[in-house]
Design a protein around this motif. Structure first.
Motif, PDB file in Angstrom:
ATOM      1  N   GLU A 292       0.599  -1.276  -0.158  1.00 14.98           N
ATOM      2  CA  GLU A 292       0.118  -0.066  -0.145  1.00 14.98           C
ATOM      3  C   GLU A 292       0.866   1.121  -0.083  1.00 14.98           C
ATOM      4  OE1 GLU A 292      -3.022   0.736  -0.273  1.00 14.98           O
ATOM      5  OE2 GLU A 292      -4.073  -1.176   0.063  1.00 14.98           O
ATOM      6  N   ASP A 293       2.070   1.293   0.801  1.00 19.91           N
ATOM      7  CA  ASP A 293       3.131   2.325   0.844  1.00 19.91           C
ATOM      8  C   ASP A 293       3.378   2.521  -0.848  1.00 19.91           C
ATOM      9  OD1 ASP A 293       4.730   4.185   2.483  1.00 19.91           O
ATOM     10  OD2 ASP A 293       6.106   2.966   1.236  1.00 19.91           O
TER      11      ASP A 293
ATOM     12  N   GLY B  61       0.844   4.174  -2.864  1.00 19.46           N
ATOM     13  CA  GLY B  61       0.590   5.650  -2.443  1.00 19.46           C
ATOM     14  C   GLY B  61       1.480   6.423  -2.911  1.00 19.46           C
ATOM     15  N   GLU B  62       2.754   5.993  -2.683  1.00 15.97           N
ATOM     16  CA  GLU B  62       3.935   6.810  -3.057  1.00 15.97           C
ATOM     17  C   GLU B  62       4.135   7.178  -4.478  1.00 15.97           C
ATOM     18  OE1 GLU B  62       6.926   8.195  -0.674  1.00 15.97           O
ATOM     19  OE2 GLU B  62       4.752   8.202  -0.232  1.00 15.97           O
TER      20      GLU B  62
ATOM     21  N   ALA C 187       1.261   9.561  -5.477  1.00 19.81           N
ATOM     22  CA  ALA C 187       1.770  10.987  -5.028  1.00 19.81           C
ATOM     23  C   ALA C 187       2.880  11.563  -5.890  1.00 19.81           C
ATOM     24  CB  ALA C 187       2.161  10.970  -3.512  1.00 19.81           C
TER      25      ALA C 187
ATOM     26  N   LEU D 267      -3.952   0.498  -8.866  1.00 17.69           N
ATOM     27  CA  LEU D 267      -4.406   1.642  -8.592  1.00 17.69           C
ATOM     28  C   LEU D 267      -5.838   2.143  -9.115  1.00 17.69           C
ATOM     29  CD1 LEU D 267      -1.247   3.710  -8.727  1.00 17.69           C
ATOM     30  CD2 LEU D 267      -2.617   3.276  -6.606  1.00 17.69           C
TER      31      LEU D 267
ATOM     32  N   ARG E  45      -8.034   4.869  -7.914  1.00 14.99           N
ATOM     33  CA  ARG E  45      -7.346   5.352  -6.520  1.00 14.99           C
ATOM     34  C   ARG E  45      -6.487   6.396  -7.453  1.00 14.99           C
ATOM     35  NH1 ARG E  45      -5.404   0.604  -3.432  1.00 14.99           N
ATOM     36  NH2 ARG E  45      -4.557   2.505  -2.288  1.00 14.99           N
TER      37      ARG E  45
ATOM     38  N   TYR F 139       1.924   7.664 -12.561  1.00 11.72           N
ATOM     39  CA  TYR F 139       2.529   6.351 -11.720  1.00 11.72           C
ATOM     40  C   TYR F 139       3.407   5.762 -12.711  1.00 11.72           C
ATOM     41  CZ  TYR F 139      -1.731   4.627 -13.647  1.00 11.72           C
ATOM     42  OH  TYR F 139      -3.051   4.130 -14.467  1.00 11.72           O
TER      43      TYR F 139
END
Length: 378
Positions: free
Chosen positions: A87-88, A91-92, A95, A217, A220, A243
């Motif tokens: 998940e990290d 998410g990274e 972002a 993703l 998301r 991404y």
């Protein structure tokens, strides 16, 4: 010889962890082999040398434990791994940052979740097949040092370990070149002696990070496409999601037309909210300053490091850059400011900056911002 310890040997199913477990037992320790089930849906077979956490790996680890003559268990940490690492990672990237999941796995799983469970069960230490060395310094603190085999050195991905974790860690392979480890495995009758090393990100078995992120993703992601522009803002192409890009990337841009001077273009910046990816020449990737957050120190928190042996490594097998390192702020909100005496290229927020003093690891921080080096006119 140090007193015998009760040791959990983390056995991945590869040659390194198998030999590490065998050496720990040979040193007189009471060793129990543990394979970490990190995937919720393990594949039956690995793809070439990619991936891990497969049924084959678990079976290889069990067979190695039988040959060594130690008890063997499987610990299911798949939920913790998914939350803290996978998940990290997603998410990274969403972002616009570039994470290193191997560091996060060492920090959150192998030397946190596993070590915490081992200590709770009465064990003294965790042994792994990482290539790194431990020494006790004059001040009594345990120091983390580079391995003898520079080509296999893994101290970079261990730079997140603190003193409490280092005191309960064993790295039996740090003083041995990899070819000797394979020969020793064969001599011990371990069938994994010639097993290929795993590569890339373990949970992206085919190595296609962009495709994996696109699938996982889905909605998301903060944007489902955007523009690829040059430094003047001219639109050169479109993409399906930020991404799929990292700072410094050259391949896969699909711009359709070369730069006016014919030189290749590289990703210089990623803006995930607007979906804008900026590209330009390689020299504009040069960075001579970094800001790091969430530092992890292997020992005493440093103030300023500016000696001749102070270097920073920015990739797992990247070169070292001479640096001046300053640590400011309170413990709960420290900032690490790094001036690079040797400019680095293609450095992205989210990557780890691991600080060395000679061969000793001082600690690490997550890069939050970079400072571009001045570029002279052509």
């Amino acid at each position: 010889m140090t007193r015998p310890l009760r040791v959990v040997a983390a056995m991945s199913g590869g040659v390194d962890s198998a030999v590490a477990a065998a050496r720990a037992k040979e040193a007189g320790h009471d060793v129990t082999g543990v394979h970490l089930a990190l995937s919720r849906n393990p594949a039956s077979y690995r793809t070439g040398a990619r991936g891990c956490c497969t049924i084959e790996d678990a079976n290889d680890a069990r067979r190695a434990a039988d040959v060594i003559g130690i008890p063997f268990y499987v610990w299911d940490l798949s939920d913790r791994f998914h939350e803290d690492v996978v998940e990290d990672f997603m998410g990274e990237y969403a972002a616009g940052r570039t994470p290193n999941p191997c560091l996060r796995c060492n920090e959150k799983i192998k030397f946190a979740a596993v070590l915490d469970r081992a200590l709770a069960l009465g064990f003294d230490a965790v042994a792994t097949g990482h290539y790194a060395r431990l020494r006790t310094g004059d001040d009594g603190l345990v120091e983390l040092h580079r391995a003898i085999d520079g080509g296999k050195d893994q101290s970079y991905v261990l730079g997140v370990l603190d003193q409490a974790q280092l005191r309960h860690s064993l790295f039996p392979l740090g003083d041995t070149p990899k070819p000797e480890v394979r020969r020793e495995a064969a001599a011990r009758g371990l069938l994994v002696a010639d097993k290929p090393d795993s590569h890339d990100i373990c949970f992206v078995a085919d190595g296609d990070n962009a495709g994996w992120l696109r699938e996982k993703l889905g909605d998301r992601a903060p944007n489902q496409g955007g523009a690829i522009v040059d430094e003047s803002g001219e639109v050169l192409g479109r993409h399906q999601g930020t991404y799929a890009f990292t700072i410094g990337q050259r391949k896969g841009l699909r711009l359709g037309r070369p730069a006016p001077d014919g030189r290749p273009r590289f990703v210089l910046d990623i803006e995930p909210v607007s979906g804008t990816v900026t590209v330009g020449p390689r020299e504009h990737l040069a960075v001579d300053g970094l800001t790091g957050i969430r530092p992890r120190w292997c020992g005493t928190v440093p103030g300023t490091l500016d000696g001749p042996g102070v270097t920073v490594q920015l990739r797992a097998h990247g070169e070292e850059h001479r640096a001046v390192v300053r640590v400011t702020g309170e413990k709960s909100a420290q900032t690490v400011e790094i001036d690079l005496l040797d400019p680095a290229y293609g450095i992205a927020p989210g990557q780890a900056a691991v600080v060395y003093d000679g061969g000793r690891v001082v600690g690490s921080a997550t890069i939050s911002a970079t400072r571009r080096a001045a570029v002279s006119a052509r």
